[in-house]
Design a protein around this motif. Sequence first.
Motif, mmCIF file in Angstrom:
data_model
loop_
_atom_site.group_PDB
_atom_site.id
_atom_site.type_symbol
_atom_site.label_atom_id
_atom_site.label_comp_id
_atom_site.label_asym_id
_atom_site.label_seq_id
_atom_site.Cartn_x
_atom_site.Cartn_y
_atom_site.Cartn_z
ATOM 1 N N TYR A 120 -25.689 -5.976 24.179
ATOM 2 C CA TYR A 120 -25.773 -6.835 23.004
ATOM 3 C C TYR A 120 -26.991 -7.753 23.035
ATOM 4 O O TYR A 120 -27.355 -8.334 22.017
ATOM 5 C CB TYR A 120 -24.515 -7.709 22.895
ATOM 6 C CG TYR A 120 -23.222 -6.926 22.860
ATOM 7 C CD1 TYR A 120 -23.055 -5.851 22.007
ATOM 8 C CD2 TYR A 120 -22.163 -7.279 23.692
ATOM 9 C CE1 TYR A 120 -21.865 -5.138 21.965
ATOM 10 C CE2 TYR A 120 -20.967 -6.572 23.661
ATOM 11 C CZ TYR A 120 -20.823 -5.500 22.800
ATOM 12 O OH TYR A 120 -19.655 -4.804 22.770
ATOM 13 N N ARG A 125 -31.886 -4.804 24.236
ATOM 14 C CA ARG A 125 -32.200 -3.877 23.146
ATOM 15 C C ARG A 125 -33.701 -3.613 23.061
ATOM 16 O O ARG A 125 -34.139 -2.501 22.772
ATOM 17 C CB ARG A 125 -31.687 -4.453 21.824
ATOM 18 C CG ARG A 125 -30.195 -4.228 21.613
ATOM 19 C CD ARG A 125 -29.763 -4.768 20.278
ATOM 20 N NE ARG A 125 -29.294 -6.145 20.371
ATOM 21 C CZ ARG A 125 -29.258 -6.978 19.359
ATOM 22 N NH1 ARG A 125 -29.710 -6.617 18.178
ATOM 23 N NH2 ARG A 125 -28.789 -8.200 19.512
ATOM 24 N N LYS A 133 -28.115 1.650 21.278
ATOM 25 C CA LYS A 133 -27.093 2.218 20.402
ATOM 26 C C LYS A 133 -26.210 3.221 21.120
ATOM 27 O O LYS A 133 -25.062 3.440 20.732
ATOM 28 C CB LYS A 133 -27.758 2.874 19.186
ATOM 29 C CG LYS A 133 -28.410 1.874 18.228
ATOM 30 C CD LYS A 133 -29.055 2.572 17.052
ATOM 31 C CE LYS A 133 -29.696 1.567 16.105
ATOM 32 N NZ LYS A 133 -30.375 2.232 14.965
ATOM 33 N N ASN A 138 -21.366 -0.917 24.691
ATOM 34 C CA ASN A 138 -21.150 -1.441 23.346
ATOM 35 C C ASN A 138 -19.678 -1.462 22.961
ATOM 36 O O ASN A 138 -19.264 -2.228 22.090
ATOM 37 C CB ASN A 138 -21.906 -0.598 22.309
ATOM 38 C CG ASN A 138 -23.411 -0.867 22.306
ATOM 39 O OD1 ASN A 138 -23.826 -1.988 22.503
ATOM 40 N ND2 ASN A 138 -24.192 0.167 22.092
ATOM 41 N N ALA A 167 -26.253 -7.479 17.031
ATOM 42 C CA ALA A 167 -26.230 -6.127 17.589
ATOM 43 C C ALA A 167 -25.631 -5.158 16.577
ATOM 44 O O ALA A 167 -24.586 -5.419 15.975
ATOM 45 C CB ALA A 167 -25.416 -6.101 18.877
#
Length: 415
Positions: A120, A125, A133, A138, A167
């Motif tokens: 997150y 990221r 992703k 997640n 996120a």
Amino acid sequence: MNYIDLFAGAGGLSEGFKRAGYTPIAHVEIDEAASYSLRTRAAYYHLKENNQFDTYLSYLRGEIPRNELYSKIPEEVLTSVINLGIGDENNTEIFNQIDRSLDGNREVDLVVGGPPCQAYSLVGRARSEHNMKKDPRNFLYVQYANYLEKYQPKMFVFENVLGLKSAGGGVYLQNMEKLFNKKGYNIHIFSVKAENFGVLQKRRRLIIIGWRQDFIPNLPDLDNYESGLTSNVSSLFADLPIIQAGEGADKFSEYTQDRNDYLAAAHIRNGITTLTQHIARPHRLQDKEIYRIAVDKWNNQKERLNYNDLPDYLKTHENRTSFFDRFKVVAADLDASQTVVAHIAKDGHYYIHPDELQNRSISVREAARLQSFPDDFYFEGIKEGANRTAAFKQIGNAVPPLMGKKIADNLSTIF
């Protein structure tokens, strides 16, 4: 009031709840080194509560090994730390171990903890090929919800990074709320600042408080909470021995001054005279030269070092267009340091000690103090002995205990 700590890490959040008077039922943690830290902390509390604290001090002094320390502790205390990853493959075994700790006759008041935050976080990221992703972390909140369904606690405290809000374009947080609602819980989302709780560190976090839909709590206003406990970073370092890069003692050394008001009020230095884990990593000569420049620039000009301003012979990183502050001093004269993160386990460039004469990055104990861990908290590795890297990682991933305690104090009025 009791609680289960999921994704417990070294136990920073749990430390706060324990000090606030709550009783841990179980800690669940996948990392083996952190699980040893949790067992050692469980041993600390057991010995302290049973007038056998000298045994724990003997361990901190290096007079007895870890297995001997554990031999003094009831098996049910040690096995309440469950070293397994939360997921479908382990949940049945984890449930069984928690149920044995509950002994069939107790309800669960609270579930606390939060899944790993890398999936997150904005930094995570940015460094990920697929923007995180495809990261299975997640969806660990789904596992968290399974534990809510199983144990039906009155409330839960879910901690994570602010990046959870953005996120997946906010989808993860929306799905999380829908799932918690489906399991019978309403939630409120707080954005908190660790320094408002007395922690001398700028640390922004998301705290989700959830409660069973069969009652309406009078929630504290954590967004605007002010503990009134303030100081500057120098108060964290003032009583620690001067050491150079690569120096220090794991077990044990002595303080150079009496404790100051902040260390006492924050429960960091709480009565013991045995100092542990004041150990600093070694550094290359080139890095030490950069550290000198960074410290001089801050202490004398109140300016942060820009990497591109270094002499060419000291610049070895190819990336010259970002991360200009990759070398940063933990400024002694500020009321809060930069955020302590797990990357400190890899190098200390972002956590340079403010004393140019020591010319090093901060020690394990200094990092722990920035996170508000008490000095009697010992961070273990898988193998016994000095485990600087494992300790730094656990400290960087932790919830500051002081923040945890203030949250626990506020929630205790609801029950």
